[in-house]
Scaffold this motif. Structure first.
Motif, PDB file in Angstrom:
ATOM      1  N   THR A  22       0.859  -1.187   0.000  1.00 57.43           N
ATOM      2  CA  THR A  22       0.000   0.000   0.000  1.00 57.43           C
ATOM      3  C   THR A  22       0.890   1.230   0.000  1.00 57.43           C
ATOM      4  OG1 THR A  22      -1.837  -1.072   1.175  1.00 57.43           O
ATOM      5  CG2 THR A  22      -1.715   1.323   1.285  1.00 57.43           C
ATOM      6  N   MET A  23       0.574   2.154  -0.873  1.00 56.02           N
ATOM      7  CA  MET A  23       1.301   3.426  -0.930  1.00 56.02           C
ATOM      8  C   MET A  23       0.350   4.542  -0.502  1.00 56.02           C
ATOM      9  SD  MET A  23       2.863   5.495  -4.246  1.00 56.02           S
ATOM     10  CE  MET A  23       4.200   4.333  -4.561  1.00 56.02           C
ATOM     11  N   CYS A  24       0.779   5.368   0.433  1.00 54.72           N
ATOM     12  CA  CYS A  24       0.002   6.561   0.768  1.00 54.72           C
ATOM     13  C   CYS A  24       0.179   7.586  -0.336  1.00 54.72           C
ATOM     14  CB  CYS A  24       0.468   7.144   2.103  1.00 54.72           C
ATOM     15  SG  CYS A  24       0.005   6.151   3.539  1.00 54.72           S
ATOM     16  N   VAL A  25      -0.916   8.199  -0.731  1.00 56.27           N
ATOM     17  CA  VAL A  25      -0.862   9.200  -1.791  1.00 56.27           C
ATOM     18  C   VAL A  25      -1.523  10.484  -1.302  1.00 56.27           C
ATOM     19  CG1 VAL A  25      -0.821   7.502  -3.648  1.00 56.27           C
ATOM     20  CG2 VAL A  25      -3.020   8.369  -2.830  1.00 56.27           C
ATOM     21  N   ARG A  26      -1.120  11.562  -1.920  1.00 48.62           N
ATOM     22  CA  ARG A  26      -1.612  12.883  -1.536  1.00 48.62           C
ATOM     23  C   ARG A  26      -2.063  13.609  -2.803  1.00 48.62           C
ATOM     24  NH1 ARG A  26      -2.917  15.853   3.160  1.00 48.62           N
ATOM     25  NH2 ARG A  26      -2.547  18.055   2.788  1.00 48.62           N
ATOM     26  N   GLU A  27      -3.234  14.239  -2.739  1.00 44.06           N
ATOM     27  CA  GLU A  27      -3.700  15.002  -3.896  1.00 44.06           C
ATOM     28  C   GLU A  27      -2.876  16.280  -4.042  1.00 44.06           C
ATOM     29  OE1 GLU A  27      -7.986  15.396  -5.766  1.00 44.06           O
ATOM     30  OE2 GLU A  27      -7.779  16.757  -4.075  1.00 44.06           O
ATOM     31  N   TYR A  28      -2.433  16.526  -5.240  1.00 45.93           N
ATOM     32  CA  TYR A  28      -1.582  17.692  -5.524  1.00 45.93           C
ATOM     33  C   TYR A  28      -2.195  18.476  -6.674  1.00 45.93           C
ATOM     34  CZ  TYR A  28       2.554  20.395  -6.915  1.00 45.93           C
ATOM     35  OH  TYR A  28       3.431  21.411  -7.243  1.00 45.93           O
ATOM     36  N   GLU A  29      -2.349  19.775  -6.471  1.00 41.92           N
ATOM     37  CA  GLU A  29      -2.923  20.639  -7.506  1.00 41.92           C
ATOM     38  C   GLU A  29      -1.840  21.525  -8.117  1.00 41.92           C
ATOM     39  OE1 GLU A  29      -6.125  22.904  -5.919  1.00 41.92           O
ATOM     40  OE2 GLU A  29      -7.453  21.183  -5.690  1.00 41.92           O
ATOM     41  N   MET A  30      -1.905  21.682  -9.415  1.00 39.42           N
ATOM     42  CA  MET A  30      -0.940  22.521 -10.121  1.00 39.42           C
ATOM     43  C   MET A  30      -1.693  23.354 -11.147  1.00 39.42           C
ATOM     44  SD  MET A  30       2.434  21.348 -12.287  1.00 39.42           S
ATOM     45  CE  MET A  30       1.434  20.496 -13.509  1.00 39.42           C
ATOM     46  N   GLN A  31      -1.559  24.662 -11.060  1.00 35.25           N
ATOM     47  CA  GLN A  31      -2.254  25.537 -11.999  1.00 35.25           C
ATOM     48  C   GLN A  31      -1.362  25.847 -13.196  1.00 35.25           C
ATOM     49  OE1 GLN A  31      -3.639  29.372 -10.519  1.00 35.25           O
ATOM     50  NE2 GLN A  31      -5.339  29.292 -11.959  1.00 35.25           N
ATOM     51  N   VAL A  32      -1.876  25.584 -14.369  1.00 37.17           N
ATOM     52  CA  VAL A  32      -1.157  25.920 -15.597  1.00 37.17           C
ATOM     53  C   VAL A  32      -1.204  27.445 -15.760  1.00 37.17           C
ATOM     54  CG1 VAL A  32      -1.051  25.617 -18.094  1.00 37.17           C
ATOM     55  CG2 VAL A  32      -1.826  23.725 -16.631  1.00 37.17           C
ATOM     56  N   PRO A  33      -0.063  28.106 -15.930  1.00 33.84           N
ATOM     57  CA  PRO A  33      -0.058  29.580 -15.948  1.00 33.84           C
ATOM     58  C   PRO A  33      -0.516  30.199 -17.266  1.00 33.84           C
ATOM     59  CG  PRO A  33       2.168  28.750 -16.199  1.00 33.84           C
ATOM     60  CD  PRO A  33       1.293  27.547 -15.951  1.00 33.84           C
ATOM     61  N   PHE A  34      -1.062  29.398 -18.171  1.00 29.18           N
ATOM     62  CA  PHE A  34      -1.490  29.910 -19.461  1.00 29.18           C
ATOM     63  C   PHE A  34      -2.886  29.368 -19.790  1.00 29.18           C
ATOM     64  CE2 PHE A  34       3.109  29.163 -19.575  1.00 29.18           C
ATOM     65  CZ  PHE A  34       3.575  30.460 -19.758  1.00 29.18           C
TER      66      PHE A  34
ATOM     67  N   GLU B 173      -8.885  28.799 -19.371  1.00 28.83           N
ATOM     68  CA  GLU B 173      -7.955  29.808 -18.890  1.00 28.83           C
ATOM     69  C   GLU B 173      -7.317  29.362 -17.579  1.00 28.83           C
ATOM     70  OE1 GLU B 173      -5.668  33.151 -18.907  1.00 28.83           O
ATOM     71  OE2 GLU B 173      -6.972  32.349 -20.485  1.00 28.83           O
ATOM     72  N   LYS B 174      -6.019  29.103 -17.636  1.00 29.64           N
ATOM     73  CA  LYS B 174      -5.216  28.709 -16.475  1.00 29.64           C
ATOM     74  C   LYS B 174      -5.894  27.600 -15.644  1.00 29.64           C
ATOM     75  CE  LYS B 174      -3.124  33.302 -16.128  1.00 29.64           C
ATOM     76  NZ  LYS B 174      -2.873  34.491 -15.280  1.00 29.64           N
ATOM     77  N   PRO B 175      -6.136  26.456 -16.264  1.00 28.65           N
ATOM     78  CA  PRO B 175      -6.833  25.383 -15.544  1.00 28.65           C
ATOM     79  C   PRO B 175      -5.968  24.785 -14.433  1.00 28.65           C
ATOM     80  CG  PRO B 175      -5.983  24.555 -17.604  1.00 28.65           C
ATOM     81  CD  PRO B 175      -5.752  26.045 -17.625  1.00 28.65           C
TER      82      PRO B 175
END
Length: 362
Positions: free
Chosen positions: A247-259, A274-276
């Motif tokens: 089992t691997m613990c995972v974490r949600e990570y958000e990244m905003q595209v700057p364009f 727009e910048k999703p």
């Protein structure tokens, strides 16, 4: 025990409200009933985490994630029978129902065995150089840097102890003698600590290869530069309930595209965002491994956890993901270290003031 009637919820209850109930009550479960209190199902922390992985929102109704076919006991089942079912199926709770299927009690493994001490070993990885935290790590190994006036690794150790773990390995390399001098044999904390001494860089899984022949039951592995409020007993219960090799613990990570992102089809613009914000699950540096998984790690060789999990995938082994929704921070760089000191008091203690991390216990 707590009154199990206090954890009744309706199927329309939002997942987030159910989550608050589970976290705030001693029973750590919710019982889903209709308007006439007829029993419909159960919801545990694991059910919610699996729902998160499937993409459900915390605002969705709990009916989306509840277990509609939970294991139940009959009114005439003996204590020994119920306990045997719990052990075979790795359950912490069993609703007891009458002949009509109405719930009349909730048995918990804590009440049946009166203990939650865990024999499973824990390996804490503390051998890294921490070069990204220079100059702090020039005279002190990263696991001994103080966050909240307490070494990072000590907070980790005490978190595992709080959840019933008593057997520890600590892998050491860079300034390893300072780590050993601080924790010694673990008797100060009432636990057993053994050291895995790396004589060379061995990667994030290599230390496991040095103790692989000692592992007889699932082992929890955690990087020594993380701070988290994960319930490690819940993690182990989740792993055992999934019946997987790892089992691997995972974490949600958000990244905003700057364009603005353009979607094309046949040279024609079909969509413009727009910048999703892109969402991913990332490796959180905490694992549970079965002995067979550990046996795949070579001895005295550099080997990363990524290599191990890819090897398990190559062998078509089942691997579970445990999404972390609790506080979690990887103290890899100076901004992370500063943030951890600011947040320590809020998440880990109400009495200890956050320190500046400049001291190192040796």
């Amino acid at each position: 025990m707590s009154d199990w009637r206090e954890v009744f919820i309706s199927p329309a209850t939002p997942i987030v409200a159910t989550l608050r109930m589970i976290d705030s009550t001693a029973l750590q479960i919710a019982l889903v009933v209709d308007e006439n209190n007829a029993f419909l199902g159960t919801v545990t922390d694991g059910d919610i985490r699996r729902g998160i992985l499937k993409g459900f929102s915390l605002d969705d109704p709990v009916s989306n994630v509840m277990n509609t076919c939970p294991t139940v006991a009959k009114i005439n089942d003996s204590r020994e029978t119920i306990l045997a079912i719990m052990k075979i199926k790795h359950l912490r709770h069993i609703p007891v129902v009458d002949e009509s299927g109405a719930i009349i009690n909730l048995e918990t493994i804590d009440d049946l065995i009166q203990t939650r001490e865990c024999s499973n070993p824990v390996l804490l990885m503390a051998g890294g150089m921490g070069s990204r935290l220079h100059p702090l790590t020039e005279q002190c190994p990263k696991p001994l840097l103080k966050v909240g006036k307490k070494p990072i690794l000590e907070t980790i150790l005490e978190s595992f102890i709080e959840h019933g773990f008593r057997r520890f390995y600590i892998s050491v390399n860079y300034m390893g003698e300072m780590v050993e001098n601080h924790f010694k044999d673990g008797s100060k904390w009432g636990v057993e600590i053994q050291y895995v001494r790396e004589t060379q860089r061995m990667g994030t899984a290599g230390a496991l290869g040095l103790i692989g022949d000692q592992i007889r039951e699932p082992i929890l592995v955690m990087n020594g530069d993380l701070l988290t409020k994960v319930n490690f007993q819940q993690l182990l219960d989740f792993h055992q309930g999934q019946r997987v090799q790892a089992t691997m613990c995972v974490r949600e990570y958000e990244m905003q595209v700057p364009f603005g992102v353009v979607t094309l089809g046949n040279d024609r613009l079909q969509k413009l965002q727009e910048k999703p914000i892109q969402k991913y699950f990332i490796n959180a540096g905490i694992y549970v491994l079965e002995p067979d998984a550990v046996s795949l790690i070579p001895r005295d060789a550099f080997f990363d956890m990524t290599q191990l999990f890819n090897k398990l995938l190559d062998f078509h082994c089942d691997i579970a993901a445990f999404p972390i929704r609790e506080y979690w921070i990887d103290i890899g760089q100076m901004p992370d270290f500063e943030r951890a000191n600011l947040e320590f008091r809020r998440f880990f203690t109400k009495t200890i003031e956050a320190g500046d991390g400049s001291e190192c216990d040796a």
